[in-house]
Each structure stands twice: as C-alpha cells, then as structure tokens.
Design a protein around this motif. Structure first.
Motif, mmCIF file in Angstrom:
data_model
loop_
_atom_site.group_PDB
_atom_site.id
_atom_site.type_symbol
_atom_site.label_atom_id
_atom_site.label_comp_id
_atom_site.label_asym_id
_atom_site.label_seq_id
_atom_site.Cartn_x
_atom_site.Cartn_y
_atom_site.Cartn_z
ATOM 1 N N ARG A 1 -42.199 -0.118 -2.490
ATOM 2 C CA ARG A 1 -41.816 -0.274 -3.903
ATOM 3 C C ARG A 1 -42.965 -0.708 -4.810
ATOM 4 O O ARG A 1 -42.846 -1.652 -5.590
ATOM 5 N N LEU A 2 -44.064 0.018 -4.723
ATOM 6 C CA LEU A 2 -45.167 -0.226 -5.661
ATOM 7 C C LEU A 2 -44.871 0.535 -6.950
ATOM 8 O O LEU A 2 -44.168 1.544 -6.933
ATOM 9 N N LEU A 3 -45.419 0.055 -8.041
ATOM 10 C CA LEU A 3 -45.213 0.744 -9.317
ATOM 11 C C LEU A 3 -46.273 1.836 -9.445
ATOM 12 O O LEU A 3 -47.465 1.563 -9.421
ATOM 13 N N ARG B 1 -49.198 -8.060 -2.450
ATOM 14 C CA ARG B 1 -48.350 -8.494 -3.562
ATOM 15 C C ARG B 1 -47.404 -9.612 -3.117
ATOM 16 O O ARG B 1 -47.118 -10.531 -3.881
ATOM 17 N N ASP C 1 -47.239 3.724 -11.850
ATOM 18 C CA ASP C 1 -48.082 3.842 -13.043
ATOM 19 C C ASP C 1 -49.018 2.635 -13.220
ATOM 20 O O ASP C 1 -49.607 2.464 -14.278
ATOM 21 N N ARG C 2 -49.115 1.805 -12.189
ATOM 22 C CA ARG C 2 -50.025 0.652 -12.272
ATOM 23 C C ARG C 2 -51.063 0.748 -11.159
ATOM 24 O O ARG C 2 -50.773 1.258 -10.075
#
Lengths: 329, 220
Positions: free
Chosen positions: B89-91, B150, B93-94
């Motif tokens: 679950r990494l973003l 993270r 667009d970041r």
C-alpha cells in the motif's frame, strides 16, 4: 548485556497519548502551511482542470457581482434625478405677491424644507407668455393677471423618498393660502418599485449562484477525496488526526473559491472597461454628469472574501459527508 | 505489550471472527500468527490497531485498555504502532522518500528531522539510493522494503505485519523476515500474520495458531 525484554521496556513502557503542548503550538503554523502548499501543489499539477473549475466558479460569481454593480449604478443615476425633485405650490389667485413672500418666509423655517423660491404673479405671466405660445389669449385678459403666484419648494435630501414627500405635499396642500401643491410622485414610486424588484431578483440570483458555487466546489472536493482514498486510509492508519486529513481539502476549497473570485473580478473589470466608452458617449448625448461606478477596492475585496468563504463552505460540506465515516470511530 | 483478555469479535450478520481469544505478547517478543484464511488473523490485527473494536473482552496495548481510548485519541495511539501490509500500500504518486515520511508528516515533525529519520529508515532496509524514485519502478521486494521503512520510521515500539511476504518468492520472503528480526533485535515487539509455515519454522519464534476464530496453539 540487556535482554530483549529489558531493551523493549527502555524504549517505551506506556504509550503517551498526549501531544506535548509546545510542540503542538510550534507545529500548528507549520502544519497549516504544509497543507496550504500541498493543496496548491495538487492544483498546480493539473493546471487545466484547476483553471476550468475556477473559470466556472468565476462566471458563477461574476453574475451576482455584475448585477450588484449595475444596481449601484442605477442608484447613483436615480440619485442624480432625486436632487431635481421639487414641489410646486400654487397659491390661490386672490393671494398677492406680498402674501406669497410671507408664506415663503414661513416655509423656510420648516425642518423638511431646504429652499423656497417665489415666482410672482407677474413673473409667472411673463414666463407663460414666452413659453406657451398663448400670448394672444393672455392679452385678452388685458390688465387682470389670471395666474397665481407659485412657490417652488425644494425639500431636504433626506425627505426625498416617496412616503415622506407625500406627507410634505399633504401638509402644504392643507395651508389656507394654497390652492394646490403638486409633486410628480408617480414616477419616483414606480422607479422605486422597479429597483426593489430588481434588487430582490439580484438577491435571489445571488443566493442561487452562491449555492451553485458551494455545490461545484463540494463536488470537486468530493472527487478529490475519492481520488485520494488510499492516501487518506494510510494517513489514518499511521495516526493522522481528522483535522490533519481534512485540512488540505478545506484549503483546496478555499483556494478554488479564491481563484474563482479573482477570475470573476477579471471578467467584471474587463466588462466595465468595454462598457465605459459607450456609456460615456450616451451620457454626453444626454448632457448629464453621470459617471459609471467602477468596481471599487472594497467591492473587489468583498467579492474575493465571499468567494473564498463559499469555497470553504463547499469543502466543509463535502469533507463532512465523505470523511465522516472513519474506521474506529 | 499486547494482551487480549477473552476477546470476541462479532460482525454484523452474526459471524464471529474471533471467539473468546486470550493472548499475551511481552515487550520485545517476536510472534508469528498463523492459520487458514478466515481464521481471524486479519481481525486480530485490525483490533490491535483500533480499526475495529472488540464486541466483548479487553485488549491492553502499551499499557492502555483499548476500550477506554476515545475516538479522538485513536490517532495518537496509532502513532506508537507500525503497520506493514501484504500489498505494501505505497502511494503511487509519491516518491519513496515521501511515502516513508508519511508517518512523521502526520505527527507534525519538523522538516530537517523528517529528512534525517527517513534516510535512517531507508538505510536500514538498504534503499538509501532510491529515495527520489516512484514505487512503480521498484521490484516487489524493494516495494515491500519501502513499506517496512515507512512502518518503522517513527520508531514504534510495536510492529504489525499482515502477510508481508504474501506476494514474494521464498528468498525475498526470508530477506524481509530477516528485516523484521533485526528490528526485533533492538527491542521492537513484532507480530506477523502469515500462512507461510516453512518460513515461520525457519525463524523459530513463537507461533500462535488460529482456527475458526480461536487460538488453538502457541499460548506460550
């Protein structure tokens, strides 16, 4: 050497569930700035979409803003006309010029009256003779002058409203020396009624368009929330507070409103610049000294503040509806 | 550090995902949570992070009885826990840096401190050179390591992982589990839900076995 359990105890025995006061204060501004620039950055990343939304908002805001300006101008115009408002008081024909002068003196002491001038019977006659083209008819009267003396009463500015003018005319009519006092109230009443209807229309339209702005921004923010569901959930799981998650969306709404208002101001300033020469020419042809009221500084500020407030409201509604169901609550 | 006392979780419709579960995980322990899908592993983790609340029983984590933590305190509670997900679950667009920085940004840390701690976390998972890249260009194993960075960047005393190796081949899985063991070595309490029993046996830590919502083995 420490055992693992002892090391763990050293790290943290009990979770601290209070934020430290100084850090909260220090980071408050930082967080707001972060959210502000974050929202701005998201908009900058999609300039066309942002511009389109802002343009729609600009047009929606320009309509009531422009109507308000129009009304301001109409008010100014009727203000010019009001100043010319005076009451003609026709005395009874048996009243002499001296009696007219005495009455004028008395009327000058009334609170409502600014100025009284006397048109003597002789003056009235000569004026009528030169203006009316009935000179021969008047000659038939030979020495007896059929015209009464007339007092021209100019009420004070604050009295120049239909209802108060009516009272004044009634009081003047009741004086024993007066045959009739006349003031053409009808056109002033009608204009007043028209302005009132237009004003009501403007308010209604403004309310509708304000609602439109709130809905447009609310929907834009709702889409933003849907697009960033994943991010919201992650921020949530890593301890983002409700306020933290809502803040960028609220700033987003505020910024949309602000941009919309700036565009609305641009549209109106342009419209004004285009209209100005034509109006000046028309005014010149009518020989009036009327000037178009330009969009003023306070007016622009009010537009921008209003647009921003509507944007914030729209975002607030969207955020309240779409971020209210939070895990764990 | 983590205690469940007779915890039952019943979902709407009457399904009981956990039945009268009592467990105790001490500070500094590393525990595997296994069982078939639907046995209640995910539910147990969701109760631990206060995504859901227990229907009955008490959960005590970090000295707090979770039933007594009001909704507005939940974010503050979650800042003491790191979470790793199966699909990381990494973003998208970041950048890697921004993804890892999220738990620090959320709790209002200063700019320079964020930079320092994010780099330290990326260093631990051996991804220091990739901070400016976007997650899509990384391999599956690298993405999961970013997810772990993270989860630990805010130095949580408790680290939870839900099937962290579910999408990885055995070698990568071992590498990822090794990372968890490293964090455990410095005192972090680690709870990993997984159905990869070979891997679990390789590490030899305590194993809690869930079946039909009940703990049937590994009460220690």
């Amino acid at each position: 050497m420490l055992t693992k359990a002892k090391r763990a105890n050293k790290i943290e025995a009990k979770f601290e569930l209070k934020g430290s006061g100084t850090r909260i204060l220090r980071s408050w501004l930082v967080r707001h700035l972060q959210s502000f620039f974050f929202s701005l950055g998201l908009m900058a990343r999609e300039p066309l979409a942002t511009l389109l939304t802002a343009a729609v908002l600009g047009i929606a805001l320009a309509l009531p803003g422009g109507l308000y300006l129009l009304l301001d101008n109409v008010n100014q115009l009727t203000g010019h006309w009001d100043k010319g408002g005076h009451i003609s008081v026709f005395l009874k024909t048996e009243e002499s010029d001296a009696a007219a002068e005495t009455l004028a003196q008395e009327l000058r002491s009334w609170n409502e009256i600014a100025r009284v001038s006397v048109i003597t019977r002789a003056e009235a006659l000569s004026e009528y003779r030169s203006m009316s083209g009935f000179a021969e008819v008047l000659d038939a009267f030979e020495d007896s002058n059929p015209l009464p003396a007339v007092l021209t009463v100019e009420p004070r500015l604050e009295v120049q409203k239909p209802s108060r003018m009516k009272d004044l005319v009634a009081r003047l009519s009741e004086l024993p020396q007066v045959e009739v006092a006349r003031f053409d109230l009808q056109w002033l009443k009608r204009l007043d009624a028209i302005v009132e209807i237009v004003l009501l229309g403007v308010y209604l339209l403004a309310a509708l368009l304000a609602l439109g702005v709130v809905l447009i921004i609310g929907n834009t923010i709702r889409l933003g929330i849907e697009n960033r569901r994943e991010e919201i959930e992650i921020a949530n799981l890593f301890g983002g507070t409700n306020a933290f998650i809502r803040r960028p969306f609220l700033y987003g709404g505020l910024l949309y409103g602000l941009f919309g208002a700036v565009i609305a101001w641009g549209i109106l300033a342009l419209g004004f610049a285009l209209l100005q020469p034509s109006v000046a020419r028309l005014v010149y042809l009518y020989g009036s000294n009327f000037e178009l009221v330009a969009p003023s500084g306070p007016w622009a500020l009010a537009l921008i503040a209003g647009g921003s407030a509507l944007g914030l409201l729209g975002a607030w509604v969207a955020v309240g509806r779409h971020l209210s169901t939070r895990a764990g609550d | 550090m983590i205690e469940f006392h007779n915890v039952t979780k019943r979902y709407r419709g009457g399904v009981e995902a956990l039945r009268n579960v009592s467990i105790r995980i001490d500070a500094g322990e590393m525990v595997f949570l296994t069982g078939h899908s639907g046995a209640g592993k995910s539910t147990l983790l969701r109760l631990t992070t206060l995504v859901e609340r227990a229907t009955r029983g008490h959960i005590i984590i970090g000295g707090h009885n979770l039933t007594r933590i009001p909704p507005r305190k939940i974010p503050l509670f979650r800042r003491h826990i790191g979470v790793v997900f199966q699909d990381h679950r990494l973003l998208r667009d970041r950048t890697v840096f921004d993804n890892v920085a999220l738990p620090l940004v959320v709790s209002g840390h200063g700019h320079s401190e964020i930079g320092r701690r994010v780099r330290a976390a990326l260093d631990k998972v051996d991804l220091l050179g990739k901070e400016k890249q976007f997650p899509v260009v990384l391999s599956g194993g690298e993405q999961q390591r970013v997810g772990i960075a993270r989860a630990v960047v805010h130095k949580p005393p408790v680290l939870l992982a839900d099937e962290p190796t579910g999408n990885l081949d055995p070698d990568l899985s071992k590498e990822i589990m090794g990372l968890f063991a490293q964090f455990n070595q410095v005192g972090v309490t680690v709870l990993i839900a997984t159905h990869d029993l070979d891997l679990v046996h390789h590490f030899g830590d305590r194993v809690l076995l869930l079946r039909n919502g009940q703990v049937v083995d590994g009460l220690g």
